[in-house]
Design a protein around this motif. Structure first.
Motif, PDB file in Angstrom:
ATOM      1  N   THR A  84       0.602  -1.113   0.228  1.00  0.00           N
ATOM      2  CA  THR A  84       0.227  -0.548   0.089  1.00  0.00           C
ATOM      3  C   THR A  84       0.925   1.045  -0.061  1.00  0.00           C
ATOM      4  N   ARG A 128      -7.878   0.288  -4.349  1.00  0.00           N
ATOM      5  CA  ARG A 128      -8.295  -0.917  -3.297  1.00  0.00           C
ATOM      6  C   ARG A 128      -6.670  -1.317  -3.246  1.00  0.00           C
ATOM      7  N   LYS A 129      -6.475  -2.165  -4.148  1.00  0.00           N
ATOM      8  CA  LYS A 129      -5.072  -2.884  -3.570  1.00  0.00           C
ATOM      9  C   LYS A 129      -4.033  -1.736  -2.983  1.00  0.00           C
ATOM     10  N   ARG A 131      -4.675   0.624  -1.292  1.00  0.00           N
ATOM     11  CA  ARG A 131      -5.436   1.635  -0.584  1.00  0.00           C
ATOM     12  C   ARG A 131      -4.652   2.888  -0.375  1.00  0.00           C
ATOM     13  N   ARG A 150      -3.879   7.289   1.274  1.00  0.00           N
ATOM     14  CA  ARG A 150      -4.386   8.329   1.876  1.00  0.00           C
ATOM     15  C   ARG A 150      -5.037   9.212   0.472  1.00  0.00           C
ATOM     16  N   ALA A 186     -14.723   2.905  -3.005  1.00  0.00           N
ATOM     17  CA  ALA A 186     -15.342   3.762  -1.493  1.00  0.00           C
ATOM     18  C   ALA A 186     -16.634   2.352  -1.438  1.00  0.00           C
ATOM     19  N   ARG A 198     -18.826  -0.210  -0.119  1.00  0.00           N
ATOM     20  CA  ARG A 198     -18.383  -2.107  -0.043  1.00  0.00           C
ATOM     21  C   ARG A 198     -19.430  -2.661  -0.928  1.00  0.00           C
ATOM     22  N   GLU A 211     -11.165  -7.482  -3.839  1.00  0.00           N
ATOM     23  CA  GLU A 211     -10.746  -6.342  -2.514  1.00  0.00           C
ATOM     24  C   GLU A 211     -11.805  -5.472  -1.897  1.00  0.00           C
ATOM     25  N   GLU A 212     -11.271  -5.483  -0.627  1.00  0.00           N
ATOM     26  CA  GLU A 212     -12.252  -4.806   0.010  1.00  0.00           C
ATOM     27  C   GLU A 212     -12.571  -3.431  -0.174  1.00  0.00           C
ATOM     28  N   HIS A 258     -12.624   0.595  -0.078  1.00  0.00           N
ATOM     29  CA  HIS A 258     -11.503   1.393   0.592  1.00  0.00           C
ATOM     30  C   HIS A 258     -11.801   3.427   0.192  1.00  0.00           C
ATOM     31  N   ARG A 259     -12.379   4.341   0.606  1.00  0.00           N
ATOM     32  CA  ARG A 259     -12.274   5.395   0.623  1.00  0.00           C
ATOM     33  C   ARG A 259     -11.166   6.459   1.411  1.00  0.00           C
TER      34      ARG A 259
END
Length: 232
Positions: free
Chosen positions: A4, A95-96, A98, A100, A129, A131, A139-140, A142-143
């Motif tokens: 990340t 998402r991978k 992630r 900021r 972002a 869900r 992939e989860e 990510h915001r």
């Protein structure tokens, strides 16, 4: 695609990010922040150079700026459609990695690919972002905390100006690494980029932004949302 990162910068073509935010990238990598570049195309339609040469130049520029990862999505040059498939690949990258902060070209520019890239990044950040938005790799969501837009061919009113005076020479070196784009060699055709005035314009623009905040060089960014800052 590896670990990340703190900052993920998108560009339509290799050299876009360096033109608009090269010094900002160098400033943050020197402070220990991790940065990745994601180029949507290989710039295969560029008037000068080849895809292979352009990637070699990009790698040299990225090493100068301290970029940790470089991703090429291989979308067609002048074929940024914003299709479901293209946005899904961009969403997966976000998402991978992630990040900021995400950087993207400003949405007003003479090159249609820069404009389209800007729009596509906005959509991909939004999708990343959600869900319930599924991606092939699972992939989860990510915001991203903040998206900033950098200028390429023009100068506009900046919401944020970053003092980059101490690293500006690195930006100049990174741009000069793109010899096929910014130099007029034998067998090359004339383009707006390889005219002597182009790099001088970029430097002059960064000097103007610097002057606005009382320093030698600055890079201007646009934020679609208010920027949080302490008053004193």
């Amino acid at each position: 695609m590896g670990t990340t990162v703190d900052i993920l910068a998108f560009g339509a073509h290799p050299d876009d990010i360096e033109i608009g935010a090269g010094a900002l990238v160098a400033k943050h990598t020197k402070k220990g922040y991790s940065v990745a570049f994601c180029n949507l195309t290989d710039a295969e339609l560029s008037s000068n150079g080849t895809v292979e040469l352009r990637k070699q130049e990009a790698k040299q520029a990225e090493e100068i700026l301290g970029v940790e990862q470089s991703i090429y999505l291989g979308f067609p040059d002048r074929g940024l459609t914003g299709s479901k498939e293209q946005l899904l690949k961009m969403t997966q990258v976000i998402r991978k990695l992630r990040p900021r902060v995400v950087l993207a070209p400003y949405w007003k520019d003479r090159h249609p690919d820069h404009v389209q890239c800007s729009k596509m990044v906005k959509e991909a950040v939004f999708d990343a972002a959600i869900r319930k938005k599924e991606t092939p790799g699972g992939e989860e969501a990510h915001r991203v905390e903040q998206v900033y837009y950098y200028f390429i061919n023009h100068m506009g009113e900046a919401d944020v100006i970053v003092d980059v005076s101490d690293v500006y020479e690195l930006k100049k070196k990174a741009l000069l690494a793109y010899r096929s784009q910014f130099s007029q060699g034998e067998g090359q055709v004339e383009t707006p980029l390889n005219q002597p005035a182009y790099l001088a314009m970029i430097q002059g623009r960064d000097q103007l932004w610097g002057q606005q905040i009382g320093v030698c060089y600055g890079e201007g960014l646009v934020s679609p949302h208010p920027v949080k800052k302490e008053f004193l």
